[in-house]
Every structure is written in C-alpha cells, then in structure tokens.
Design a protein around this motif. Sequence first.
Motif, PDB file in Angstrom:
ATOM      1  N   MET A 176       0.733  -7.159   2.900  1.00 22.70           N
ATOM      2  CA  MET A 176      -0.709  -6.932   2.770  1.00 22.70           C
ATOM      3  C   MET A 176      -1.015  -5.932   1.641  1.00 22.70           C
ATOM      4  O   MET A 176      -1.937  -6.134   0.850  1.00 22.70           O
ATOM      5  CB  MET A 176      -1.237  -6.397   4.103  1.00 22.70           C
ATOM      6  CG  MET A 176      -2.609  -6.852   4.471  1.00 22.70           C
ATOM      7  SD  MET A 176      -3.015  -6.265   6.128  1.00 22.70           S
ATOM      8  CE  MET A 176      -3.072  -7.790   7.028  1.00 22.70           C
ATOM      9  N   MET A 177      -0.199  -4.880   1.571  1.00 20.46           N
ATOM     10  CA  MET A 177      -0.428  -3.867   0.523  1.00 20.46           C
ATOM     11  C   MET A 177      -0.274  -4.484  -0.874  1.00 20.46           C
ATOM     12  O   MET A 177      -1.096  -4.252  -1.762  1.00 20.46           O
ATOM     13  CB  MET A 177       0.556  -2.688   0.682  1.00 20.46           C
ATOM     14  CG  MET A 177       0.469  -1.917   1.990  1.00 20.46           C
ATOM     15  SD  MET A 177      -1.155  -1.204   2.304  1.00 20.46           S
ATOM     16  CE  MET A 177      -1.935  -2.444   3.317  1.00 20.46           C
ATOM     17  N   VAL A 178       0.786  -5.268  -1.030  1.00 19.08           N
ATOM     18  CA  VAL A 178       1.035  -5.880  -2.335  1.00 19.08           C
ATOM     19  C   VAL A 178      -0.057  -6.910  -2.660  1.00 19.08           C
ATOM     20  O   VAL A 178      -0.512  -7.006  -3.804  1.00 19.08           O
ATOM     21  CB  VAL A 178       2.445  -6.527  -2.373  1.00 19.08           C
ATOM     22  CG1 VAL A 178       2.637  -7.346  -3.631  1.00 19.08           C
ATOM     23  CG2 VAL A 178       3.514  -5.446  -2.296  1.00 19.08           C
ATOM     24  N   ARG A 179      -0.501  -7.647  -1.634  1.00 16.83           N
ATOM     25  CA  ARG A 179      -1.551  -8.649  -1.881  1.00 16.83           C
ATOM     26  C   ARG A 179      -2.850  -7.971  -2.335  1.00 16.83           C
ATOM     27  O   ARG A 179      -3.503  -8.425  -3.257  1.00 16.83           O
ATOM     28  CB  ARG A 179      -1.814  -9.451  -0.593  1.00 16.83           C
ATOM     29  CG  ARG A 179      -2.821 -10.601  -0.761  1.00 16.83           C
ATOM     30  CD  ARG A 179      -2.243 -11.757  -1.554  1.00 16.83           C
ATOM     31  NE  ARG A 179      -1.042 -12.272  -0.922  1.00 16.83           N
ATOM     32  CZ  ARG A 179      -1.048 -13.238   0.041  1.00 16.83           C
ATOM     33  NH1 ARG A 179      -2.178 -13.796   0.397  1.00 16.83           N
ATOM     34  NH2 ARG A 179       0.080 -13.642   0.586  1.00 16.83           N
ATOM     35  N   VAL A 180      -3.196  -6.882  -1.679  1.00 18.88           N
ATOM     36  CA  VAL A 180      -4.419  -6.160  -2.078  1.00 18.88           C
ATOM     37  C   VAL A 180      -4.269  -5.661  -3.521  1.00 18.88           C
ATOM     38  O   VAL A 180      -5.180  -5.811  -4.347  1.00 18.88           O
ATOM     39  CB  VAL A 180      -4.714  -4.978  -1.119  1.00 18.88           C
ATOM     40  CG1 VAL A 180      -5.848  -4.118  -1.653  1.00 18.88           C
ATOM     41  CG2 VAL A 180      -5.046  -5.493   0.274  1.00 18.88           C
ATOM     42  N   ALA A 181      -3.102  -5.115  -3.825  1.00 15.55           N
ATOM     43  CA  ALA A 181      -2.860  -4.613  -5.197  1.00 15.55           C
ATOM     44  C   ALA A 181      -2.951  -5.752  -6.209  1.00 15.55           C
ATOM     45  O   ALA A 181      -3.582  -5.621  -7.272  1.00 15.55           O
ATOM     46  CB  ALA A 181      -1.490  -3.942  -5.267  1.00 15.55           C
ATOM     47  N   ASP A 182      -2.347  -6.880  -5.868  1.00 13.34           N
ATOM     48  CA  ASP A 182      -2.404  -8.067  -6.746  1.00 13.34           C
ATOM     49  C   ASP A 182      -3.853  -8.477  -7.014  1.00 13.34           C
ATOM     50  O   ASP A 182      -4.241  -8.730  -8.153  1.00 13.34           O
ATOM     51  CB  ASP A 182      -1.707  -9.256  -6.059  1.00 13.34           C
ATOM     52  CG  ASP A 182      -0.233  -9.309  -6.394  1.00 13.34           C
ATOM     53  OD1 ASP A 182       0.152  -8.769  -7.442  1.00 13.34           O
ATOM     54  OD2 ASP A 182       0.528  -9.893  -5.602  1.00 13.34           O
ATOM     55  N   LEU A 183      -4.616  -8.541  -5.936  1.00  7.24           N
ATOM     56  CA  LEU A 183      -6.008  -8.987  -6.077  1.00  7.24           C
ATOM     57  C   LEU A 183      -6.827  -7.992  -6.900  1.00  7.24           C
ATOM     58  O   LEU A 183      -7.693  -8.386  -7.684  1.00  7.24           O
ATOM     59  CB  LEU A 183      -6.643  -9.201  -4.698  1.00  7.24           C
ATOM     60  CG  LEU A 183      -6.099 -10.410  -3.919  1.00  7.24           C
ATOM     61  CD1 LEU A 183      -6.645 -10.429  -2.494  1.00  7.24           C
ATOM     62  CD2 LEU A 183      -6.464 -11.726  -4.610  1.00  7.24           C
ATOM     63  N   CYS A 184      -6.541  -6.706  -6.723  1.00  2.00           N
ATOM     64  CA  CYS A 184      -7.255  -5.694  -7.526  1.00  2.00           C
ATOM     65  C   CYS A 184      -6.950  -5.911  -9.014  1.00  2.00           C
ATOM     66  O   CYS A 184      -7.850  -5.852  -9.860  1.00  2.00           O
ATOM     67  CB  CYS A 184      -6.845  -4.285  -7.108  1.00  2.00           C
ATOM     68  SG  CYS A 184      -7.538  -3.754  -5.540  1.00  2.00           S
ATOM     69  N   MET A 185      -5.679  -6.157  -9.325  1.00  2.00           N
ATOM     70  CA  MET A 185      -5.299  -6.385 -10.724  1.00  2.00           C
ATOM     71  C   MET A 185      -5.959  -7.669 -11.249  1.00  2.00           C
ATOM     72  O   MET A 185      -6.445  -7.710 -12.381  1.00  2.00           O
ATOM     73  CB  MET A 185      -3.774  -6.471 -10.875  1.00  2.00           C
ATOM     74  CG  MET A 185      -3.029  -5.183 -10.532  1.00  2.00           C
ATOM     75  SD  MET A 185      -3.593  -3.688 -11.362  1.00  2.00           S
ATOM     76  CE  MET A 185      -2.890  -3.889 -12.992  1.00  2.00           C
ATOM     77  N   GLU A 186      -5.991  -8.709 -10.411  1.00  2.00           N
ATOM     78  CA  GLU A 186      -6.645  -9.960 -10.805  1.00  2.00           C
ATOM     79  C   GLU A 186      -8.131  -9.755 -11.086  1.00  2.00           C
ATOM     80  O   GLU A 186      -8.725 -10.428 -11.905  1.00  2.00           O
ATOM     81  CB  GLU A 186      -6.501 -11.019  -9.703  1.00  2.00           C
ATOM     82  CG  GLU A 186      -5.182 -11.754  -9.731  1.00  2.00           C
ATOM     83  CD  GLU A 186      -5.059 -12.710  -8.549  1.00  2.00           C
ATOM     84  OE1 GLU A 186      -6.094 -13.153  -8.008  1.00  2.00           O
ATOM     85  OE2 GLU A 186      -3.904 -12.991  -8.166  1.00  2.00           O
TER      86      GLU A 186
END
Lengths: 167, 206
Positions: free
Chosen positions: A44-54
């Motif tokens: 979940m943490m990595v997904r949130v970070a990914d989406l923020c970068m996107e």
Amino acid sequence: MDDAGENGHGCYTEHGVSGYGVAIKLSHDQTMDEAWIKSMAEEMMVRVADLCMEHGANAIGHIKAHVRTSAGTVKADTIGTSHGAYSQGTISQPVHELYMAVNSIVQGIKEHVVAEATLDGIHQVAEERGLHVIKEKEHTYFDEFDFVKSDEEFRREFQEQLEKSEG
Amino acid sequence: MKITQIAGFLGCGKTTLLLRLSDELAEGGKTKVALVVNEIGEIPVDGKVIEESGMRVKDIGGGCICCEVASTFAKTVYSLYKDFSPDHVLVEPTGVAVPKQVKQAAAMSGRDADIVLGPAVVLFDATRPAELLDMDMLGRLVVTQVKDADIITISKADIAEEADMAMAEEKVRELNPRAEIFRVSSFTGLGFEHLKQDILDWKEGA
C-alpha cells in the motif's frame, strides 16, 4: 513569536511540500497474519508513492502507516518507489480486522492531489487483497473510531486494576 | 533540562533513532527523558508509534515548530518542565524544519523554564545522498539543515553502500566543516554511544 495561525503556510508550504492523513478500518473474510499484514501495508505504501509520482510529484518525503489490531501493531513506510518499503512490529495471532492510519508527505503536488493518490492507493490495494473498507475518516487518527483495546493493553490495564484493588 | 533536537529531512530515520536514543539516555529509568514530536500531514503516526514504546511523548500538530507553531512548541516544553521535569527532552521536528529556528523556539521556553540547549543533531540519509542534494527546491532545504547542524549523523549505515556513505560524508563536510560527522545505525547501534556522549557533554556556545 506568535503562531502563524491556521492558514497552513509554514516552511513546508514554501518548499512545495503537502501532507495528507487518513484513518481507515479494514476487515477480511479470512484471517490475516503478521506476514500478510506487513506485505499488504508495504504494498500500500509503495502504491501510494507510485500514484503520487504519476500525479506529478517531484519527490516522496515519506508515506507512513501505523496498523493496529487486537493482536499487536505494525508500522510501515516508504521514502520513495525506488527505495521499496519497510515494516516492523508484531501481530501475535491472525486477525479479521485492522485499523490503519496513513500519512503521506510529498513534494511537488497540491494537498488535494496527495489526498487523491493516497485514497486511490489504499482502495486499490485493499480491493486487490480482498479487504473491505468498513470505515474511513480523513484528517484524523483511528483513536476516534470505536477501537477495541489490544489483548496486551487489556491485560495491562486489568493488572493495574488488580494491583490497585489489592493495594 | 537539556533540549536536543533530532532533525533531518523526511524519511532519514529520525523516529527510529529517537526511540533507541531515548532508551539509551534513560539508562533503565535512572534519567528522565521526554519526547516532543512534530509532524506535518495532519495525523501523528510517529507520535503514536512512539507512545506504544511507553515513552513520555508530546505530539505537536497543526504546523511546523520552526515557524507556524513555534510558540506552541515553547509552551509544550514549559509544560513538560512543570509537570514532568525531565533531564532530557528530545525533539523531533518535521522533516522540513530549519534546525536554527527550532533552536530559537526552544530557547524561548527558557524564559519560564530552567533549560539548557543541547546540540542540533541532523541526520543525513546515506541511502540517497545525491537525491537529497539534487532535489529541485528541497535540495536547498537539505543544505540549510546540514549547515545548521552541530552534529551530523550519516544514518542507515547498516544498509547504505560504502560509496554512498563516503559521498554523504564528503558532501556534508564541504557544507559544514565545523560539525562533528559520524555514521549511525538505529538497528545495529553503531554510533549511539558516541552520540549519547556528545549530547551529555554538549555545552551550547562552548
């Protein structure tokens, strides 16, 4: 030295840093053990970070989560997608429910975008993992939910009561 | 009551270091240690995690203690002094706070409380030295944090590559030649005895 008030324009605003926090209560039809909870929280943490970068973020400050269950707690965080995620803590026995507080600090996108990315990341991973979102509240901690004490907490308070009554 | 800040950019390992350091400073209860944690992002994840460790912790939200809520910080320090009288207060500012300003805010609490200022300890994440200093707007902030430090700890020494640690040491030394610089790991304990002794011996302005 007066506070600047509630306008939210501190040093972090000047540096383009935005933060967003949310508390959620999740449940699963199957029981979740420590390994499963840690892996889910890290994902979940990595997904949130990914989406923020996107969404156009320049950098991830951190995405952090505090997971609390009746059998213990886990902390998970990432400082960016390329750094992976890390978790620690102990869940002494499998559980059906968990409480989670997620805090996202990101540079380069506005707070409402951080909020969108955080909520999307949480919901995506929850759905993929078969978790049901029972309750969700922005800008707060799960202390405000109808939280049930952990076994350890209950035992400690019970012991204190016993000692008082015996003393 | 000595007030020491554990500063550094977001994600550099402040909370983990704070937990271990507070435990070491407490020496099994011989010394009273209190923690002040300031977080941006509305909800106090770090504060809650620290609370679970059983430490005395005050959480300050609603802004950064180096600017927006500096007076709240000073009041919090005073209330700790009045109600708990700790020997040490360890302060974890937000990852974007300016250490010099945090020190000024801490000094403000000295109008009403008997305090001495400890060092500004700034953590520099050895796993991403280039990224930290190259970041567009934030690179300048990281540079400011390094320049304000009395002690710089190169954090995450247990997982960082030797080349990255060497680069981190070289860069921070260029930016702040007067600070003491050494490696720490909150997991192996590397550097903790050194850090503890530095805090105990620190005399502001000496």
